[in-house]
Design an enzyme around this catalytic site. Structure first.
Site, PDB file in Angstrom:
ATOM      1  N   ASP A   5       0.047  -7.515  -3.968  1.00 49.57           N
ATOM      2  CA  ASP A   5       0.369  -8.571  -2.823  1.00 49.57           C
ATOM      3  C   ASP A   5       1.246  -9.695  -3.098  1.00 49.57           C
ATOM      4  O   ASP A   5       0.967 -10.745  -3.085  1.00 49.57           O
ATOM      5  CB  ASP A   5      -1.153  -9.236  -2.421  1.00 49.57           C
ATOM      6  CG  ASP A   5      -2.067  -7.926  -1.744  1.00 49.57           C
ATOM      7  OD1 ASP A   5      -1.588  -7.022  -1.180  1.00 49.57           O
ATOM      8  OD2 ASP A   5      -3.257  -8.168  -1.848  1.00 49.57           O
ATOM      9  N   HIS A  62       0.880  -1.220  -0.090  1.00 52.84           N
ATOM     10  CA  HIS A  62       0.097   0.198   0.018  1.00 52.84           C
ATOM     11  C   HIS A  62       0.895   1.415  -0.066  1.00 52.84           C
ATOM     12  O   HIS A  62       0.612   2.241  -0.550  1.00 52.84           O
ATOM     13  CB  HIS A  62      -1.012   0.005   1.204  1.00 52.84           C
ATOM     14  CG  HIS A  62      -1.918  -1.198   0.983  1.00 52.84           C
ATOM     15  ND1 HIS A  62      -2.704  -1.309   2.046  1.00 52.84           N
ATOM     16  CD2 HIS A  62      -2.202  -2.116   0.164  1.00 52.84           C
ATOM     17  CE1 HIS A  62      -3.461  -2.462   1.977  1.00 52.84           C
ATOM     18  NE2 HIS A  62      -3.045  -2.900   0.618  1.00 52.84           N
TER      19      HIS A  62
HETATM   20  C1  GLT Z   1      -7.740  -7.127   1.652  1.00 56.44           C
HETATM   21  C2  GLT Z   1      -6.664  -6.060   1.545  1.00 56.44           C
HETATM   22  C3  GLT Z   1      -5.595  -6.345   2.749  1.00 56.44           C
HETATM   23  C4  GLT Z   1      -6.168  -6.276   3.959  1.00 56.44           C
HETATM   24  C5  GLT Z   1      -7.067  -7.426   4.180  1.00 56.44           C
HETATM   25  C6  GLT Z   1      -7.649  -6.847   5.551  1.00 56.44           C
HETATM   26  S1  GLT Z   1      -8.252  -7.762   3.182  1.00 56.44           S
HETATM   27  O1  GLT Z   1      -7.017  -8.470   0.961  1.00 56.44           O
HETATM   28  O2  GLT Z   1      -6.294  -6.037   0.414  1.00 56.44           O
HETATM   29  O3  GLT Z   1      -4.530  -5.244   2.452  1.00 56.44           O
HETATM   30  O4  GLT Z   1      -4.997  -6.201   4.893  1.00 56.44           O
HETATM   31  O5  GLT Z   1      -9.098  -6.394   5.707  1.00 56.44           O
HETATM   32 MN    MN Z   2      -3.436  -5.748   4.101  1.00 58.33          MN
HETATM   33 MN    MN Z   3      -2.403  -5.135  -0.464  1.00 60.03          MN
END
Ligand code: GLT
Ligand code: MN
Ligand code: MN
Length: 378
Positions: free
Chosen positions: A261, A224
């Site tokens: 991710d 993020h």
């Molecule tokens: C979702 C999001 C993550 C959060 C999770 C918790 S869910 O996958 O992209 O970054 O940490 O709600």
């Molecule tokens: Mn997360």
């Molecule tokens: Mn993420």
């Protein structure tokens, strides 16, 4: 030399994974699932066998949103049995306030009174579940708390509702006597065009406006921060500096992309080294939580390669951090720099100023040494 047993994850390393991470089915906005659903009980077994410390979950990763009370209790009972059988902990739980269509324009910050009340109530039930499973951290990722346009809700109104909801939730924690703390997770965008409170810094400022700032901290995520074009190491450092690093989401991400991710350390080796160094140097004692998922190319077995890889990479970098402190050349270069920093030479004259402007800090040499350490040459 590092032996392979030193790189074997142990529960004492405090590695955790969300049910939604290893359970990710590879669905994306352009393509369907490529892997079958993963049973939470199997997940507990496999994570324990890999050496993880714990597992985390959203309420609905475990209990379907429409489960009857009887079904809920049976599912939770079976899950708790698996946790006991495999000695796995649940240090953190969270709530899904983003998947159901009811949350299409926000949950805790929605302008719709009924939606907001439902979101608070759903979160309270998730807190009950967390406490039942032994969790002490409650993550809140406000994925839908944001907007595509500001013609209807003024962002200040969104923040005001968000604050009121969080105050109600803190009050609930206190009233119930729960030893839960909330960790807010910032993200700049996706799924909303703009998500409110997009960075660690904005979350920290917002937390100070709550009735119980002591109960609320942050859960920064590497991906993020990178999505916001920021340095995740500095984001995490600011959270630590504020005494607010309640939890952390470890993964990886290419800058300028959608929320990827990726497996921890799979993209940015140098950034990953400095993140591990920061966590180790700071004495952070919370869970090391991987919020990532396997490439879409993987079958169910490949998912466990992914999970093992996240933990192994952390341990490799932890070992690299140790070597950073043992490496004679790196330490000598650092000492030279520290001596320069401490040099008694006040700037009073033009000559003094010129001296400090011209002096070499020798960062090129130090940076190259660290690169060589990361590359395995030291
Ligand atoms: C979702 C999001 C993550 C959060 C999770 C918790 S869910 O996958 O992209 O970054 O940490 O709600
Ligand atoms: Mn997360
Ligand atoms: Mn993420």
């Amino acid at each position: 030399m590092t032996t392979s047993t030193e790189l074997k994850p142990q529960p004492s390393d405090r590695f955790t994974f969300g049910l939604w991470t290893v359970g990710n089915r590879g669905r994306d906005p352009f393509g369907d699932a490529v892997r079958p659903p993963l049973n939470p009980v199997t997940t507990v077994q496999r994570l324990s066998q890999l050496g993880a410390y714990g597992v985390t979950l959203h309420d609905n990763d475990l209990v379907p949103i429409d489960a009857t009370p009887g079904e809920r209790d049976r599912i939770v009972r079976e899950f708790r049995q698996a946790l006991a059988d495999w000695n796995l902990k649940v240090p953190m739980v969270t709530v899904n306030l983003f998947y159901d269509p009811v949350f299409k324009d926000g949950a805790l910050s929605s302008s719709v009174r009924s939606v907001r009340a439902y979101a608070v109530e759903k979160t309270q039930r998730a807190m009950d579940l967390g406490v039942e499973l032994g969790a002490e951290i409650f993550v809140l990722w406000g994925g839908r708390e944001g907007a595509e346009m500001d013609a209807a809700r003024d962002a200040r109104e969104g923040l005001r509702y968000y604050r009121e909801s969080l105050n109600t939730l803190c009050e609930y924690i206190v009233r119930q006597g729960y030893s839960l703390k909330i960790a807010l997770e910032p993200k700049p965008n996706e799924p909303r065009s703009d998500i409110y409170l997009p960075t660690v810094g904005s979350m920290l400022a917002f937390i100070q406006t709550l009735d119980r700032p002591d109960l609320v901290g942050v859960n920064p995520e590497v991906a993020h921060a990178k999505m916001a074009g920021l340095n995740p190491v500095h984001e995490v450092a600011q959270a630590i500096d504020a005494g607010k690093l309640f939890h952390i989401d470890l993964n990886d991400q290419r800058i300028g992309r959608f929320d990827q991710d990726l497996r921890f350390g799979s993209d940015d080796l140098k950034g990953t080294f400095y993140l591990v160094k920061l966590l180790e140097d700071s004495g952070y004692q919370g869970p090391l939580h991987f919020d990532a998922h396997a490439y879409r190319t993987e079958d169910p077995e490949g998912v466990w390669d992914f999970a093992a890889g996240c933990m192994r990479t952390y341990l490799i970098f932890r070992e690299k951090v140790r070597r950073f402190y043992q490496d004679a050349e790196i330490q000598a270069a650092l000492q030279e720099w520290q001596a320069l920093c401490a040099e008694e030479r006040p700037i009073r004259t033009a000559e003094d100023r010129q001296y400090w402007g011209a002096v070499g800090y020798r960062y090129e040499r130090l940076d190259q040494l660290v690169n060589e350490l990361i590359l395995g040459l030291r």
